[in-house]
Design an enzyme around this catalytic site. Structure first.
Site, PDB file in Angstrom:
ATOM      1  N   LYS A 203       0.958  -0.994   0.368  1.00 30.76           N
ATOM      2  CA  LYS A 203      -0.010   0.018  -0.104  1.00 30.76           C
ATOM      3  C   LYS A 203       0.805   1.516  -0.161  1.00 30.76           C
ATOM      4  O   LYS A 203       2.271   1.138   0.395  1.00 30.76           O
ATOM      5  CB  LYS A 203      -0.630  -0.115   1.693  1.00 30.76           C
ATOM      6  CG  LYS A 203      -2.063  -1.058   0.782  1.00 30.76           C
ATOM      7  CD  LYS A 203      -3.206  -1.638   2.274  1.00 30.76           C
ATOM      8  CE  LYS A 203      -4.196  -2.505   1.928  1.00 30.76           C
ATOM      9  NZ  LYS A 203      -5.083  -2.154   3.630  1.00 30.76           N
TER      10      LYS A 203
ATOM     11  N   TYR B 128     -12.459  -3.485  -3.665  1.00 27.70           N
ATOM     12  CA  TYR B 128     -12.792  -3.281  -2.032  1.00 27.70           C
ATOM     13  C   TYR B 128     -14.497  -2.766  -2.021  1.00 27.70           C
ATOM     14  O   TYR B 128     -15.183  -2.423  -1.052  1.00 27.70           O
ATOM     15  CB  TYR B 128     -12.479  -2.073  -0.438  1.00 27.70           C
ATOM     16  CG  TYR B 128     -11.060  -2.144  -1.035  1.00 27.70           C
ATOM     17  CD1 TYR B 128     -10.637  -3.102   0.041  1.00 27.70           C
ATOM     18  CD2 TYR B 128      -9.705  -1.291  -1.723  1.00 27.70           C
ATOM     19  CE1 TYR B 128      -9.498  -3.174   0.443  1.00 27.70           C
ATOM     20  CE2 TYR B 128      -8.380  -1.372  -0.646  1.00 27.70           C
ATOM     21  CZ  TYR B 128      -8.253  -2.054   0.174  1.00 27.70           C
ATOM     22  OH  TYR B 128      -6.327  -2.707   0.616  1.00 27.70           O
TER      23      TYR B 128
ATOM     24  N   PHE C 243     -15.221   3.941   7.362  1.00 25.68           N
ATOM     25  CA  PHE C 243     -14.084   4.113   6.411  1.00 25.68           C
ATOM     26  C   PHE C 243     -13.847   3.625   5.162  1.00 25.68           C
ATOM     27  O   PHE C 243     -12.641   4.317   5.219  1.00 25.68           O
ATOM     28  CB  PHE C 243     -13.358   3.090   7.330  1.00 25.68           C
ATOM     29  CG  PHE C 243     -13.732   1.765   6.808  1.00 25.68           C
ATOM     30  CD1 PHE C 243     -12.564   0.840   5.776  1.00 25.68           C
ATOM     31  CD2 PHE C 243     -14.248   0.635   7.720  1.00 25.68           C
ATOM     32  CE1 PHE C 243     -12.823  -0.727   5.370  1.00 25.68           C
ATOM     33  CE2 PHE C 243     -14.669  -0.895   7.606  1.00 25.68           C
ATOM     34  CZ  PHE C 243     -13.950  -1.690   6.701  1.00 25.68           C
TER      35      PHE C 243
ATOM     36  N   ARG D  45      -1.576 -14.181   4.066  1.00 25.76           N
ATOM     37  CA  ARG D  45      -2.447 -13.104   5.184  1.00 25.76           C
ATOM     38  C   ARG D  45      -1.474 -13.924   6.502  1.00 25.76           C
ATOM     39  O   ARG D  45      -1.761 -12.955   7.116  1.00 25.76           O
ATOM     40  CB  ARG D  45      -3.655 -14.399   5.163  1.00 25.76           C
ATOM     41  CG  ARG D  45      -4.874 -13.714   3.932  1.00 25.76           C
ATOM     42  CD  ARG D  45      -5.010 -12.306   3.731  1.00 25.76           C
ATOM     43  NE  ARG D  45      -6.224 -12.193   5.040  1.00 25.76           N
ATOM     44  CZ  ARG D  45      -7.222 -10.876   4.925  1.00 25.76           C
ATOM     45  NH1 ARG D  45      -6.983 -10.178   4.368  1.00 25.76           N
ATOM     46  NH2 ARG D  45      -8.071 -10.936   6.310  1.00 25.76           N
TER      47      ARG D  45
ATOM     48  N   THR E  61      -5.434  -7.906   9.890  1.00 23.69           N
ATOM     49  CA  THR E  61      -5.687  -6.175   9.602  1.00 23.69           C
ATOM     50  C   THR E  61      -5.508  -5.129  10.903  1.00 23.69           C
ATOM     51  O   THR E  61      -4.718  -4.754   9.806  1.00 23.69           O
ATOM     52  CB  THR E  61      -7.266  -5.401   9.591  1.00 23.69           C
ATOM     53  OG1 THR E  61      -7.906  -6.936   9.163  1.00 23.69           O
ATOM     54  CG2 THR E  61      -8.342  -4.557   8.449  1.00 23.69           C
TER      55      THR E  61
ATOM     56  N   ARG F  73       2.573  -6.657   8.979  1.00 24.65           N
ATOM     57  CA  ARG F  73       1.939  -5.721   9.697  1.00 24.65           C
ATOM     58  C   ARG F  73       2.223  -5.080  10.665  1.00 24.65           C
ATOM     59  O   ARG F  73       2.272  -4.659  11.486  1.00 24.65           O
ATOM     60  CB  ARG F  73       0.544  -5.702   9.294  1.00 24.65           C
ATOM     61  CG  ARG F  73       0.034  -5.512   8.353  1.00 24.65           C
ATOM     62  CD  ARG F  73      -1.562  -6.231   8.243  1.00 24.65           C
ATOM     63  NE  ARG F  73      -2.418  -6.087   6.507  1.00 24.65           N
ATOM     64  CZ  ARG F  73      -3.137  -6.338   6.805  1.00 24.65           C
ATOM     65  NH1 ARG F  73      -4.098  -7.521   7.119  1.00 24.65           N
ATOM     66  NH2 ARG F  73      -4.291  -5.914   5.271  1.00 24.65           N
TER      67      ARG F  73
ATOM     68  N   ASN G 108      -1.958   0.304   6.840  1.00 22.13           N
ATOM     69  CA  ASN G 108      -1.930  -0.873   7.666  1.00 22.13           C
ATOM     70  C   ASN G 108      -0.998  -1.633   6.663  1.00 22.13           C
ATOM     71  O   ASN G 108      -1.019  -2.609   5.995  1.00 22.13           O
ATOM     72  CB  ASN G 108      -3.337  -1.811   7.753  1.00 22.13           C
ATOM     73  CG  ASN G 108      -3.627  -2.234   6.759  1.00 22.13           C
ATOM     74  OD1 ASN G 108      -3.925  -2.059   5.664  1.00 22.13           O
ATOM     75  ND2 ASN G 108      -4.877  -2.803   7.381  1.00 22.13           N
TER      76      ASN G 108
ATOM     77  N   HIS H 227      -1.946  -5.338   1.487  1.00 23.46           N
ATOM     78  CA  HIS H 227      -3.138  -5.950   1.249  1.00 23.46           C
ATOM     79  C   HIS H 227      -3.065  -6.967   0.571  1.00 23.46           C
ATOM     80  O   HIS H 227      -2.317  -7.815   0.010  1.00 23.46           O
ATOM     81  CB  HIS H 227      -4.003  -5.529   0.558  1.00 23.46           C
ATOM     82  CG  HIS H 227      -5.754  -6.251  -0.244  1.00 23.46           C
ATOM     83  ND1 HIS H 227      -6.565  -6.051  -0.112  1.00 23.46           N
ATOM     84  CD2 HIS H 227      -5.227  -6.810  -1.642  1.00 23.46           C
ATOM     85  CE1 HIS H 227      -7.177  -6.823  -0.743  1.00 23.46           C
ATOM     86  NE2 HIS H 227      -6.847  -7.219  -1.535  1.00 23.46           N
TER      87      HIS H 227
ATOM     88  N   GLU I 123      -9.281 -11.024  -7.716  1.00 24.43           N
ATOM     89  CA  GLU I 123      -8.549  -9.818  -7.842  1.00 24.43           C
ATOM     90  C   GLU I 123      -7.441  -9.347  -8.488  1.00 24.43           C
ATOM     91  O   GLU I 123      -6.837  -8.256  -9.074  1.00 24.43           O
ATOM     92  CB  GLU I 123      -7.749  -9.644  -6.241  1.00 24.43           C
ATOM     93  CG  GLU I 123      -8.745  -9.448  -5.641  1.00 24.43           C
ATOM     94  CD  GLU I 123      -8.965  -8.869  -4.188  1.00 24.43           C
ATOM     95  OE1 GLU I 123      -7.273  -9.756  -3.553  1.00 24.43           O
ATOM     96  OE2 GLU I 123      -9.770  -9.259  -3.487  1.00 24.43           O
TER      97      GLU I 123
HETATM   98  P1  IDP Z   1      -8.224  -7.136   5.997  1.00 21.41           P
HETATM   99  O1  IDP Z   1      -7.431  -5.589   4.679  1.00 21.41           O
HETATM  100  O2  IDP Z   1      -6.921  -7.671   6.793  1.00 21.41           O
HETATM  101  O3  IDP Z   1      -8.903  -8.005   4.524  1.00 21.41           O
HETATM  102  P2  IDP Z   1     -10.653  -6.223   6.123  1.00 21.41           P
HETATM  103  O4  IDP Z   1     -10.995  -5.755   6.633  1.00 21.41           O
HETATM  104  O5  IDP Z   1     -11.205  -6.705   3.875  1.00 21.41           O
HETATM  105  O6  IDP Z   1      -8.929  -6.059   6.456  1.00 21.41           O
HETATM  106  O7  IDP Z   1     -10.418  -4.074   5.136  1.00 21.41           O
HETATM  107  C1  IDP Z   1      -9.654  -3.748   4.231  1.00 21.41           C
HETATM  108  C2  IDP Z   1      -9.388  -2.490   4.471  1.00 21.41           C
HETATM  109  O8  IDP Z   1     -10.341  -2.200   4.746  1.00 21.41           O
HETATM  110  C3  IDP Z   1      -8.130  -2.558   5.627  1.00 21.41           C
HETATM  111  O9  IDP Z   1      -6.887  -3.817   5.059  1.00 21.41           O
HETATM  112  C4  IDP Z   1      -7.957  -1.117   5.960  1.00 21.41           C
HETATM  113  O10 IDP Z   1      -7.219  -0.593   4.967  1.00 21.41           O
HETATM  114  C5  IDP Z   1      -9.009  -0.439   6.087  1.00 21.41           C
HETATM  115  N1  IDP Z   1     -10.254  -1.120   6.928  1.00 21.41           N
HETATM  116  C6  IDP Z   1     -10.907  -2.095   7.900  1.00 21.41           C
HETATM  117  N2  IDP Z   1     -11.662  -1.148   8.461  1.00 21.41           N
HETATM  118  C7  IDP Z   1     -11.051  -0.337   8.924  1.00 21.41           C
HETATM  119  C8  IDP Z   1     -11.449   0.972  10.196  1.00 21.41           C
HETATM  120  O11 IDP Z   1     -11.930   0.071  10.897  1.00 21.41           O
HETATM  121  N3  IDP Z   1     -11.168   2.130   9.863  1.00 21.41           N
HETATM  122  C9  IDP Z   1     -10.068   2.593   9.105  1.00 21.41           C
HETATM  123  N4  IDP Z   1      -9.519   1.467   7.801  1.00 21.41           N
HETATM  124  C10 IDP Z   1     -10.427   0.062   7.980  1.00 21.41           C
HETATM  125 MG    MG Z   2     -10.107  -8.385   3.494  1.00 18.22          MG
END
Ligand code: IDP
Ligand code: MG
Length: 134
Positions: free
Chosen positions: A10, A50, A58, A86, A92, A103, A113, A116, A127
């Protein structure tokens, strides 16, 4: 089973010079970098990646963050590659990610974070096709 997953470094991690160290984590684990491209995502690509989060609080911040600068897009293959990537990434929220995970070692906050990775073989197929074609 040998499979291919989609992984993306990212903008925060690209801007802070972590590309090489992050890619090494996957290579050191025995996975293969099949495709690799750097660029700035279009809004359409970001929304395509997404879509499941549309409407969440968010979401708009996530789309502007992921399109804010260059990312590194990769297709990575190997035995159990989806789950393995993963696991190497960690959870996350970087605050909950153990040292030794990407991470955990390179991130601090959920909003930025570091990386992805596809969360299932179905997401991986979608994807990889979205970013590299069939
Ligand atoms: P993942 O990337 O671990 O699969 P997901 O829940 O699919 O996590 O969320 C996608 C992305 O959205 C996260 O990697 C993060 O960048 C962002 N994200 C998820 N939850 C939050 C939040 O509560 N606040 C801000 N950004 C978030
Ligand atoms: Mg995800």
């Amino acid at each position: 089973m040998t499979e291919t997953t989609y992984v993306m470094i990212k903008p925060d991690a690209v801007a802070s010079g972590k590309i090489g160290r992050i890619i090494s984590r996957f290579e050191d684990a025995g996975l293969t970098i099949e495709r690799l491209e750097m660029g700035i995502l279009t809004r359409e690509q970001a929304e395509g990646n997404y879509g499941e989060h549309k409407g969440k609080p968010f979401y708009e911040g996530l789309i502007s963050y992921i399109t804010s600068g260059p990312v590194v897009k990769m297709a990575i293959s190997g035995e159990g590659a989806v789950k393995k990537c993963r696991t190497l990434m960690g959870p996350t929220n970087p605050a909950e990610a153990a040292p030794g995970t990407i991470r955990g070692d390179f991130g601090l906050v959920t909003d930025a974070n570091v990386i992805h990775g596809s969360d299932s073989p179905e997401s991986a197929a979608r994807e990889v096709a979205l970013f590299f074609g069939a």
